[in-house]
Scaffold this motif. Structure first.
Motif, PDB file in Angstrom:
ATOM      1  N   GLY A 191      25.519  39.473  68.109  1.00  0.00           N
ATOM      2  CA  GLY A 191      24.217  40.005  67.363  1.00  0.00           C
ATOM      3  C   GLY A 191      22.964  39.355  67.816  1.00  0.00           C
ATOM      4  N   CYS A 208      21.603  42.084  70.284  1.00  0.00           N
ATOM      5  CA  CYS A 208      21.351  43.522  70.049  1.00  0.00           C
ATOM      6  C   CYS A 208      20.093  43.736  69.578  1.00  0.00           C
ATOM      7  CB  CYS A 208      22.304  43.720  68.680  1.00  0.00           C
ATOM      8  SG  CYS A 208      22.074  45.202  67.855  1.00  0.00           S
ATOM      9  N   MET A 209      19.578  45.009  69.847  1.00  0.00           N
ATOM     10  CA  MET A 209      18.304  45.401  69.400  1.00  0.00           C
ATOM     11  C   MET A 209      18.426  46.531  68.305  1.00  0.00           C
ATOM     12  SD  MET A 209      16.938  47.173  72.669  1.00  0.00           S
ATOM     13  CE  MET A 209      17.077  48.818  73.055  1.00  0.00           C
ATOM     14  N   GLY A 210      19.485  46.969  68.015  1.00  0.00           N
ATOM     15  CA  GLY A 210      19.675  47.989  67.017  1.00  0.00           C
ATOM     16  C   GLY A 210      19.442  49.329  67.143  1.00  0.00           C
ATOM     17  N   ALA A 246      30.006  48.294  56.734  1.00  0.00           N
ATOM     18  CA  ALA A 246      29.595  47.087  57.291  1.00  0.00           C
ATOM     19  C   ALA A 246      30.303  45.881  56.696  1.00  0.00           C
ATOM     20  CB  ALA A 246      27.826  46.852  57.053  1.00  0.00           C
ATOM     21  N   TRP A 262      22.783  48.856  56.708  1.00  0.00           N
ATOM     22  CA  TRP A 262      21.808  49.799  56.401  1.00  0.00           C
ATOM     23  C   TRP A 262      20.849  49.250  55.186  1.00  0.00           C
ATOM     24  CZ3 TRP A 262      20.881  53.333  59.790  1.00  0.00           C
ATOM     25  CH2 TRP A 262      21.878  53.979  60.555  1.00  0.00           C
ATOM     26  N   ASP A 263      21.482  48.358  54.453  1.00  0.00           N
ATOM     27  CA  ASP A 263      20.631  47.970  53.192  1.00  0.00           C
ATOM     28  C   ASP A 263      19.861  46.565  53.748  1.00  0.00           C
ATOM     29  OD1 ASP A 263      23.040  46.795  53.836  1.00  0.00           O
ATOM     30  OD2 ASP A 263      23.554  46.020  51.918  1.00  0.00           O
ATOM     31  N   LEU A 264      19.928  46.176  54.970  1.00  0.00           N
ATOM     32  CA  LEU A 264      19.302  44.820  55.186  1.00  0.00           C
ATOM     33  C   LEU A 264      17.917  45.159  55.888  1.00  0.00           C
ATOM     34  CD1 LEU A 264      22.276  42.697  55.885  1.00  0.00           C
ATOM     35  CD2 LEU A 264      21.306  43.011  53.880  1.00  0.00           C
ATOM     36  N   ALA A 265      16.910  44.502  55.868  1.00  0.00           N
ATOM     37  CA  ALA A 265      15.825  44.368  56.778  1.00  0.00           C
ATOM     38  C   ALA A 265      15.995  43.736  58.189  1.00  0.00           C
ATOM     39  CB  ALA A 265      14.543  43.688  56.168  1.00  0.00           C
ATOM     40  N   VAL A 266      17.100  42.993  58.150  1.00  0.00           N
ATOM     41  CA  VAL A 266      17.622  42.415  59.721  1.00  0.00           C
ATOM     42  C   VAL A 266      18.917  42.912  59.554  1.00  0.00           C
ATOM     43  CG1 VAL A 266      17.612  40.435  61.014  1.00  0.00           C
ATOM     44  CG2 VAL A 266      15.984  40.479  59.273  1.00  0.00           C
ATOM     45  N   PRO A 267      19.224  44.180  60.169  1.00  0.00           N
ATOM     46  CA  PRO A 267      20.537  44.762  60.228  1.00  0.00           C
ATOM     47  C   PRO A 267      21.237  44.380  61.766  1.00  0.00           C
ATOM     48  CG  PRO A 267      18.884  46.117  60.765  1.00  0.00           C
ATOM     49  CD  PRO A 267      18.086  45.011  60.584  1.00  0.00           C
ATOM     50  N   TYR A 268      22.452  44.305  61.514  1.00  0.00           N
ATOM     51  CA  TYR A 268      23.434  44.391  62.744  1.00  0.00           C
ATOM     52  C   TYR A 268      24.478  45.355  62.736  1.00  0.00           C
ATOM     53  CZ  TYR A 268      21.189  39.686  63.467  1.00  0.00           C
ATOM     54  OH  TYR A 268      20.180  38.593  63.724  1.00  0.00           O
ATOM     55  N   ARG A 311      29.708  50.446  62.027  1.00  0.00           N
ATOM     56  CA  ARG A 311      29.123  50.382  60.942  1.00  0.00           C
ATOM     57  C   ARG A 311      27.936  49.744  61.087  1.00  0.00           C
ATOM     58  NH1 ARG A 311      32.505  54.292  58.385  1.00  0.00           N
ATOM     59  NH2 ARG A 311      33.331  54.605  60.623  1.00  0.00           N
ATOM     60  N   TYR A 312      26.853  49.793  60.063  1.00  0.00           N
ATOM     61  CA  TYR A 312      25.632  49.366  60.326  1.00  0.00           C
ATOM     62  C   TYR A 312      25.179  48.650  58.951  1.00  0.00           C
ATOM     63  CZ  TYR A 312      21.154  48.532  62.872  1.00  0.00           C
ATOM     64  OH  TYR A 312      20.160  48.015  63.592  1.00  0.00           O
ATOM     65  N   ARG A 322      21.727  51.513  67.929  1.00  0.00           N
ATOM     66  CA  ARG A 322      22.952  52.252  67.271  1.00  0.00           C
ATOM     67  C   ARG A 322      23.400  53.141  68.053  1.00  0.00           C
ATOM     68  NH1 ARG A 322      18.992  52.201  63.882  1.00  0.00           N
ATOM     69  NH2 ARG A 322      18.436  54.299  64.089  1.00  0.00           N
TER      70      ARG A 322
END
Lengths: 256, 639
Positions: free
Chosen positions: A91, A94-96, A43, A113-119, A110-111, A98
């Motif tokens: 973004g 996007c609704m995530g 990411a 993954w470590d964020l609570a609001v991911p893009y 890529r994503y 994947r």
């Protein structure tokens, strides 16, 4: 239509493109995480140098397909291909889900993954710089001109010229010229680059074509099924009515 | 034994566990609570909750077609339960999806941002529409109990046939479009599963699964509520299912043969094993068993066949949904316990809702009674203590609440924030720098280090007497060259630099608690003495770098801070703007070390004219690359 030509025989693996990309896109440096793949893309790394036996250095990035699988797959149209050739991401739409990550034949998106609001994160061909008339940060910084930016047709001709004029130096193939309908980022190399697609040869069929026939069948399936069901229901209903009537002669059909 | 109550207790406990995990999921993100990765972006929540949830709900459209279109009235008794299952199944799919989506609050975007090329767009719309249809189909059942809703109910009953037809058409689309989802992955899905007719295969198996699921459900509920199972009806469902399963098998293998992929069956490998397991469980064995009338008509036989077929077809959805995708090659994905907990909680919630509707409304012809739910029973008192022991109804509710709360607490106890936020980072122990006057600093030994001209820095910073303390802490007794790696032990994560145990243990400093901590305060790092209170003599005069915290920063961060600060100042002072740039220190890695492979590569590049030493020299600010293999010491920033 813009494009990038990467000539792996010229790359010395200095990774200045990686650093320039991070700077241009304001990506933070990061710690290695469990969810990353071994090719170095993540990411926060939208391009990476993969070292192959030789050593041959192959710069990995989004291929910016002419008919991108990701844009075709995205249910909300967050990914789209611009007239310049860049496949960009919005973004805010996007609704995530994947699905783009699943659909990409090159396994690029890529994503967070470590964020609570991911893009979703991937190379966008420095689209902002493109609009200002500049070239992407990676091609601008490259000290050996191993990766260059220009018009797609011109770069294809340059690639063909290099292969023609240096017999034996290159494999006789331009990776990305026609596969999956053509990409805007293509490679020439002395090594086999099929590892970019896990060893599988990609057909020339554009990715969206694989789902097109099923999607075109949708209205027919819907109304066909509805008509069939209505027809069956009517026939069976009528038969039952007749069956009821025949033994009991003419009794008024009173439905509930 | 009260089967219903025990089952509900179990479900409530699952729900409690799921509540804890769900909280963590939304607080810390997907990386902390799942084993998903860039290589495996879809996991259990898609493969099971969505793909299988939809398939399991197939009983709804199969039975409504049977009863309202084909007018097979003998199945009328179970059609309401089937519609309810389908409705709850789809709600469960939607709820499960909310956990899986990265930005679930944007799920409604599908309504306004259209991409009709996307199979997922079609799936989404089908879910929304079919959920509405199912709601309207089922609504008359609870509406029976409310006289005020009679008009609405009558209207919906009149609408039944169009609703049923719409439901069947939407299901057809939806079941098949779950297969279409994977059409865009011809290079990922294993050829034993990938087929242009995946949508047809999915639709066929959904019909079979619908029949088997209705059977399974009938068996479970009759067991729970001790009803006599409708064996004759279930046998007829089985009789229909065998033909569908046979057709499914035929289509699967004809398709494989037509695409010339049968050869893959001889490949060996785990995918082939998986394929045969799936075929056996989902269709071959159930179909064979269902052709035996004695099996079809016996309770035991149905108890074997129905769960087997259901498992098998769910297995198929999980396989296509990701298990047999080939991009995974190097990545093994197993769902984390947290993922399983969420999936289980979603199923548990659906099951509880099912039991609620079954007990409160006329889903079945005879409404089952919760044996403890006799509302007329008076509360009982313990005479000696005047304590209420509660009515049986309240007692079971208390038990459910307790199960939920305890399970949630248990879940939270397994999910400490620290453990979650560090998930995904592997410890990266740091290695000592190697070399003499020039140090090769490469803490994680990945080759991308830097040749650090240590001697040169010492000279420039004033020689042995004054320069050390400018970069080193020198906090250890008689320290002349404290290695950075000894405290900054991890490449990326903070590590403990203080060593509480070493200070407290008899073998170490043998200090008592109150030697450092104030007696009347909570014992923490904040309430303890400063390091310098005891170690004043160890900090040399003129030390630039101080110990500020008991935690040593990660090696990368520490080294960068030490180097970059000076380099930035120097960049301004000597007007070399590139001094703090990454490339100044981190050059092409093996050029600087004695590596025959790289020397060869380098010569090759130079002989072709790819590397023009002068150009590179300019690029790398004055290093003579050509000279490097002989002399790794680099002339970094000669004034």
């Amino acid at each position: 239509m813009k494009a990038i030509l990467t000539d792996t025989t010229l790359c010395i693996g200095c990774r200045d493109c990686v650093v320039a990309c991070r700077k241009a896109n304001a990506l933070e440096p990061e710690v290695p995480r469990r969810w990353e793949t071994r090719d170095g893309l993540s990411a926060r790394n939208w391009t990476s140098i993969v070292e192959r036996p030789g050593p041959v250095y192959v710069r990995k990035q989004c291929r910016h397909c002419l008919e991108p699988a990701c844009a075709s797959a995205c249910p909300v149209g967050a990914l789209r291909r611009t007239p310049e050739g860049a496949v960009v991401y919005d973004g805010s739409k996007c609704m995530g889900c994947r699905y783009c990550m699943m659909a990409c034949p090159y396994g690029i998106p890529r994503y967070d993954w470590d964020l609570a609001v991911p893009y979703v994160r991937k190379c966008i061909l420095c689209y902002d710089r493109l609009k200002e008339g500049k070239q992407p940060a990676c091609t601008e910084i490259c000290p050996t001109e191993a990766t260059i930016f220009g018009d797609r047709e011109a770069l294809l001709q340059e690639a063909r010229r290099r292969i023609r004029e240096n017999p034996g130096r290159y494999a006789d193939k331009i990776w990305g010229e026609t596969e999956v309908g053509g990409t805007s980022v293509f490679y020439i190399s002395d090594a086999d680059l099929s590892f970019l697609t896990r060893g599988r040869e990609l057909a020339q069929t554009p990715m969206p074509a694989h789902t097109a026939s099923a999607m075109h069948a949708v209205p027919f399936a819907f109304f066909g099924m509805a008509a069939t069901m209505a027809g069956i229901s009517w026939i069976i209903g009528r038969r039952m009515d007749l069956q009821q009537k025949s033994p009991e002669d003419k009794k008024d059909d009173d439905h509930e | 034994m009260n089967r219903v109550r025990n089952f509900k207790l179990f479900l409530w406990a699952l729900l409690g566990l799921g509540a804890a995990v769900g909280t963590a999921r939304f607080m810390f993100g997907l990386g902390a609570t799942t084993n998903l990765s860039d290589a495996v972006p879809w996991g259990l929540w898609i493969g099971f909750d969505v793909m299988s949830g939809v398939a399991l709900a197939a009983g709804g459209f199969v039975l409504t077609a049977t009863v309202y279109i084909f007018r097979l009235e003998r199945f009328h008794g179970i059609v309401r339960a089937a519609v309810l299952t389908a409705f709850l199944g789809y709600v469960a799919v939607a709820v499960g999806l909310l956990f899986d989506l990265g930005l679930p609050w944007n799920i409604w975007h599908m309504i306004i941002f259209w991409n009709p090329h996307s199979p997922l767009f079609e799936v989404g719309w089908c879910v929304m529409l079919y959920l509405t249809v199912l709601l309207l189909e089922f609504f008359p059942v609870p509406a029976e109990s409310f006289s005020g809703l009679a008009k609405v109910r009558n209207f919906l009953v009149k609408l039944r046939l169009p609703l049923v037809i719409a439901g069947i058409s939407l299901s057809t689309l939806h079941q098949s479009s779950l297969g279409s989802l994977f059409l865009i992955m011809p290079y990922h899905v294993h050829p034993l599963w990938y087929s242009p007719i995946l949508p047809v295969i999915f639709f066929l198996s959904a019909i079979a699964l619908g029949l088997m699921m209705v059977t399974f459900e009938g068996l479970i509920s009759s067991y729970l509520y001790r009803r006599a199972p409708e064996t004759d009806i279930l046998a007829k469902l089985g009789a229909a299912a065998r033909w569908v399963l046979l057709l499914y098998l035929g289509v699967r293998f004809t398709d494989l043969a037509a695409r010339g992929q049968l050869g893959h069956l001889a490949d060996g490998g785990w995918q082939v094993t998986l394929f045969w397991m799936e075929i056996a469980l989902s269709a071959a064995i159930p179909a064979a068993l269902l052709f035996i009338p004695r099996v079809r008509h016996s309770l035991a036989g149905l108890w074997i066949v129905a769960p087997m077929a259901v498992t098998g077809i769910v297995f198929n959805r999980i396989n296509v949904g990701g298990l047999v995708h080939q991009q995974r090659g190097e990545t093994l994905y197993l769902p984390a316990w947290t993922e399983i907990a969420i999936s289980a909680a979603v199923v548990a919630a659906a099951a509880l809702a099912f039991l609620y509707f079954v007990e409160k409304f006329h889903v079945w012809e005879r409404r089952p009674q919760d044996p403890e739910a006799a509302p007329a029973a008076l509360p009982r008192f313990d005479v000696a203590s005047f304590a209420s022991l509660g009515s049986p109804l309240v007692r079971s509710r208390t038990l459910y609440s307790l199960a939920f709360v305890f399970a949630a607490a248990f879940g939270f106890s397994l999910l400490s924030g620290e453990a979650l936020s560090s998930r995904g980072v592997d410890p990266a122990p740091v290695e000592e720098a190697r070399g003499g006057d020039t140090l090769w600093i490469d803490g994680n030994l990945d080759g991308f280090g830097t040749a650090f001209a240590h001697r040169r820095h010492v000279e420039r910073l004033g020689g042995d007497s004054t320069s050390c303390a400018l970069c080193h802490h020198l906090n250890v007794p008689r320290d002349r060259q404290s290695g950075c790696y000894s405290c900054h032990r991890d490449m990326y994560s903070v590590s403990d630099a203080f060593g509480h145990d070493r200070h407290a243990s008899p073998a170490g400093a043998a200090l008592g608690c109150f030697d450092c901590h104030a007696p009347d305060a909570v014992k923490s790092a904040q309430s303890a003495k400063e390091c310098a209170d005891c170690h004043k003599d160890l900090i040399p005069a003129g030390a630039v770098i101080e110990v500020e915290d008991y935690q040593a920063a990660g090696y990368t961060e520490a080294m960068h801070q030490v180097c970059l600060g000076c380099h930035q100042q120097q960049a301004e002072a000597v007007e070399k703007p590139d001094l703090p740039r990454c490339g100044t220190c981190h050059r092409e890695h093996k050029l600087l070390v004695d590596d025959p492979l790289l020397a060869q590569r380098y010569q090759r590049l130079e002989s072709r004219g790819v590397i023009v030493p002068e150009v590179l020299e300019e690029h790398f600010q004055g290093i003579r690359l050509a000279a490097l293999p002989q002399e790794p010491v680099t002339q970094i920033d000669e004034p």
